[in-house]
Every structure is written in C-alpha cells, then in structure tokens.
Design a protein around this motif. Structure first.
Motif, PDB file in Angstrom:
ATOM      1  N   ALA A 174      -0.780  13.857  -0.472  1.00  0.00           N
ATOM      2  CA  ALA A 174       0.384  14.072  -1.335  1.00  0.00           C
ATOM      3  C   ALA A 174       1.342  15.121  -0.783  1.00  0.00           C
ATOM      4  N   ASN A 175       0.892  15.915   0.165  1.00  0.00           N
ATOM      5  CA  ASN A 175       1.784  16.888   0.805  1.00  0.00           C
ATOM      6  C   ASN A 175       2.753  16.227   1.771  1.00  0.00           C
ATOM      7  N   TYR A 176       2.489  14.972   2.120  1.00  0.00           N
ATOM      8  CA  TYR A 176       3.267  14.319   3.181  1.00  0.00           C
ATOM      9  C   TYR A 176       3.922  13.015   2.756  1.00  0.00           C
ATOM     10  N   ALA A 177       3.417  12.379   1.710  1.00  0.00           N
ATOM     11  CA  ALA A 177       3.947  11.077   1.307  1.00  0.00           C
ATOM     12  C   ALA A 177       3.853  10.931  -0.203  1.00  0.00           C
ATOM     13  N   LYS A 178       4.611   9.969  -0.715  1.00  0.00           N
ATOM     14  CA  LYS A 178       4.614   9.760  -2.164  1.00  0.00           C
ATOM     15  C   LYS A 178       4.627   8.267  -2.483  1.00  0.00           C
ATOM     16  N   ALA A 179       4.167   7.951  -3.684  1.00  0.00           N
ATOM     17  CA  ALA A 179       4.206   6.571  -4.167  1.00  0.00           C
ATOM     18  C   ALA A 179       5.650   6.169  -4.446  1.00  0.00           C
ATOM     19  N   SER A 180       5.905   4.888  -4.349  1.00  0.00           N
ATOM     20  CA  SER A 180       7.260   4.383  -4.577  1.00  0.00           C
ATOM     21  C   SER A 180       7.638   4.456  -6.053  1.00  0.00           C
ATOM     22  N   ASP A 181       8.940   4.392  -6.314  1.00  0.00           N
ATOM     23  CA  ASP A 181       9.436   4.309  -7.681  1.00  0.00           C
ATOM     24  C   ASP A 181       9.333   2.881  -8.215  1.00  0.00           C
ATOM     25  N   ILE A 182       8.879   1.969  -7.378  1.00  0.00           N
ATOM     26  CA  ILE A 182       8.773   0.562  -7.789  1.00  0.00           C
ATOM     27  C   ILE A 182       7.521   0.342  -8.631  1.00  0.00           C
ATOM     28  N   ASP A 183       6.370   0.807  -8.107  1.00  0.00           N
ATOM     29  CA  ASP A 183       5.127   0.584  -8.859  1.00  0.00           C
ATOM     30  C   ASP A 183       4.343   1.865  -9.158  1.00  0.00           C
ATOM     31  N   GLY A 184       4.782   2.989  -8.587  1.00  0.00           N
ATOM     32  CA  GLY A 184       4.124   4.256  -8.881  1.00  0.00           C
ATOM     33  C   GLY A 184       2.764   4.449  -8.256  1.00  0.00           C
ATOM     34  N   ILE A 185       2.336   3.502  -7.422  1.00  0.00           N
ATOM     35  CA  ILE A 185       0.995   3.529  -6.831  1.00  0.00           C
ATOM     36  C   ILE A 185       1.042   3.483  -5.305  1.00  0.00           C
ATOM     37  N   HIS A 186       1.880   2.601  -4.780  1.00  0.00           N
ATOM     38  CA  HIS A 186       1.870   2.304  -3.345  1.00  0.00           C
ATOM     39  C   HIS A 186       3.099   2.848  -2.618  1.00  0.00           C
ATOM     40  N   MET A 187       2.949   3.025  -1.329  1.00  0.00           N
ATOM     41  CA  MET A 187       3.996   3.600  -0.494  1.00  0.00           C
ATOM     42  C   MET A 187       4.862   2.532   0.156  1.00  0.00           C
ATOM     43  N   VAL A 188       6.141   2.831   0.283  1.00  0.00           N
ATOM     44  CA  VAL A 188       7.017   2.001   1.108  1.00  0.00           C
ATOM     45  C   VAL A 188       6.793   2.391   2.569  1.00  0.00           C
ATOM     46  N   SER A 189       7.353   1.608   3.471  1.00  0.00           N
ATOM     47  CA  SER A 189       7.077   1.769   4.895  1.00  0.00           C
ATOM     48  C   SER A 189       7.375   3.177   5.411  1.00  0.00           C
ATOM     49  N   GLU A 190       8.499   3.752   4.981  1.00  0.00           N
ATOM     50  CA  GLU A 190       8.879   5.076   5.476  1.00  0.00           C
ATOM     51  C   GLU A 190       7.856   6.137   5.100  1.00  0.00           C
ATOM     52  N   GLU A 191       7.254   6.000   3.922  1.00  0.00           N
ATOM     53  CA  GLU A 191       6.217   6.950   3.507  1.00  0.00           C
ATOM     54  C   GLU A 191       4.946   6.771   4.334  1.00  0.00           C
ATOM     55  N   HIS A 192       4.642   5.543   4.673  1.00  0.00           N
ATOM     56  CA  HIS A 192       3.500   5.294   5.567  1.00  0.00           C
ATOM     57  C   HIS A 192       3.716   5.992   6.912  1.00  0.00           C
ATOM     58  N   LYS A 193       4.937   5.930   7.398  1.00  0.00           N
ATOM     59  CA  LYS A 193       5.252   6.577   8.678  1.00  0.00           C
ATOM     60  C   LYS A 193       5.077   8.087   8.572  1.00  0.00           C
ATOM     61  N   LYS A 194       5.542   8.686   7.484  1.00  0.00           N
ATOM     62  CA  LYS A 194       5.369  10.128   7.286  1.00  0.00           C
ATOM     63  C   LYS A 194       3.896  10.499   7.263  1.00  0.00           C
ATOM     64  N   LEU A 195       3.107   9.694   6.555  1.00  0.00           N
ATOM     65  CA  LEU A 195       1.680   9.974   6.452  1.00  0.00           C
ATOM     66  C   LEU A 195       1.003   9.825   7.808  1.00  0.00           C
TER      67      LEU A 195
END
Length: 208
Positions: A174-195
């Motif tokens: 959670a310090n590096y990525a966040k869940a999307s505003d679409i479903d509140g659970i899963h990451m979009v591609s850019e967040e995966h890259k950050k993680l």
C-alpha cells in the motif's frame, strides 16, 4: 540465475478492474523486465485466500496450494514472495487480521521446517488497501463491506508484526500502489508498474 516465486491472489494474477480480463502486464511481468537477472515465477489465483474458506473450493485454498506445489518436493527458490489477505476479508469468510497473520505464520514455519531458514528467504507483503468503490461495484458490493475496508487498513500492522517475530522480510504494498476507483480491489496497469519497481528494489536489497 536466482529464482523468485511470487505467490498471491488476483492482484498477482493480474485482474483488470476495467473488464475483469487478465492484464497483459501485471506486476510480475513488469518485474521480469526490470530485473531480468532474476527468474520470476508467478503463481497468482483469483479468489485465493491464505487458507480455504468455501466448501469444495480447493482452487482458492492458498495453504493447500503452497504445500502441494512448493513443500512436497525439492525447492530451488532463492526468495518466496507471499502477498495474500484481500480475500480473507470477504464477507463470507471474515477472518480477523490476527487469523490471517496466524495462517501466514504456518507458511513460514512449514517452509523453514522443510528447507531451513537461509534458503529460500521469505518476503511477506501486506496487500494494497481496499477502497469504498467496492461498495458500489456490481460484483464486489455483495462480496465486501465497510468492515472489509476497515480490516484492510490493518493488514500492514499485523503482517509486519509477524515478519518481525519470525525474523523474515516485510513490505507494505500500500506504500507503493493503490486499488482502482473502478472496483476498489484491483490495480490498473500503471499501479502494477509502480508495485513492480518497489519489488525490484526490495529484491535487490534481499538477494544482493
């Protein structure tokens, strides 16, 4: 070449919050690009919890999978990354944060009993936070609740404590990525890259 196992749930598999497909580049694939000097093995299963929670749902029983795939024979991994917990707070399982930590402790203890403490090294990762967009999502509104969201805010507290007690490695996703505003659970591609970038730094710290 050093070998790394990434063991997790749909956020390791690469669930796309936009259309529920599999992302072309979840964090494990980004990671392969960032640190090509390591062999990355991805084992993510949608719905996987730390242990079983639904009758006849062996495919989501993380501990069963871990025992059968990685503790039943030889193990040549230098590092095992375990990122689980999001499905432990589903309404129909409702594990406490302590229960999740207690089960993760079993992973660590059984791995060390089988192979020793030095190899493979273990990195326990507290998952990204669940946000309240899940409460209005057509699928997840019936699976998660405000209680689930609140519990997710304590993932890092309990899993970091376990890591300290077991003298293993810890990272808070959670310090590096966040869940999307679409479903509140899963990451979009850019967040995966950050993680993936965060994991790359942590892996180098552990294995260098």
């Amino acid at each position: 070449m050093k070998k790394i196992l990434c063991f997790g749930d749909s956020n390791t598999w690469g669930h796309n919050p936009v259309d529920c497909s599999k992302l072309e580049k979840p964090w494990t694939v980004w990671l392969k690009d960032i640190v090509p000097e390591y062999e990355i093995v991805s084992d993510g299963v949608c719905g996987r919890a730390t242990t079983h929670y639904l009758e006849n749902e062996d495919k989501t029983n993380g501990l069963k999978d871990f025992r059968e795939r990685y503790l039943s024979g030889e193990n040549d991994f230098d590092l095992i990354i375990i990122m689980l917990g999001t499905n432990d707070v589903l309404n129909n399982i409702d594990f406490s944060n302590q229960k999740t930590a207690d089960v993760l402790k079993i992973y660590v203890e059984e791995c060390r009993t089988k192979f020793g403490k030095d190899k493979p090294k273990i990195l326990l990762v507290s998952p990204i936070l669940i946000n309240d967009n899940c409460l209005t999502h057509p699928i997840f509104k019936d699976l998660y609740s405000e209680k689930s969201i609140e519990k997710s805010t304590h993932f890092s507290e309990y899993i970091s404590k376990l890591a300290d007690e077991e003298d293993t490695y810890f990272m808070n996703a959670a310090n590096y990525a966040k869940a999307s505003d679409i479903d509140g659970i899963h990451m979009v591609s850019e967040e995966h890259k950050k993680l993936a970038n965060a994991f790359a730094d942590k892996i180098k710290e552990i294995l260098s």
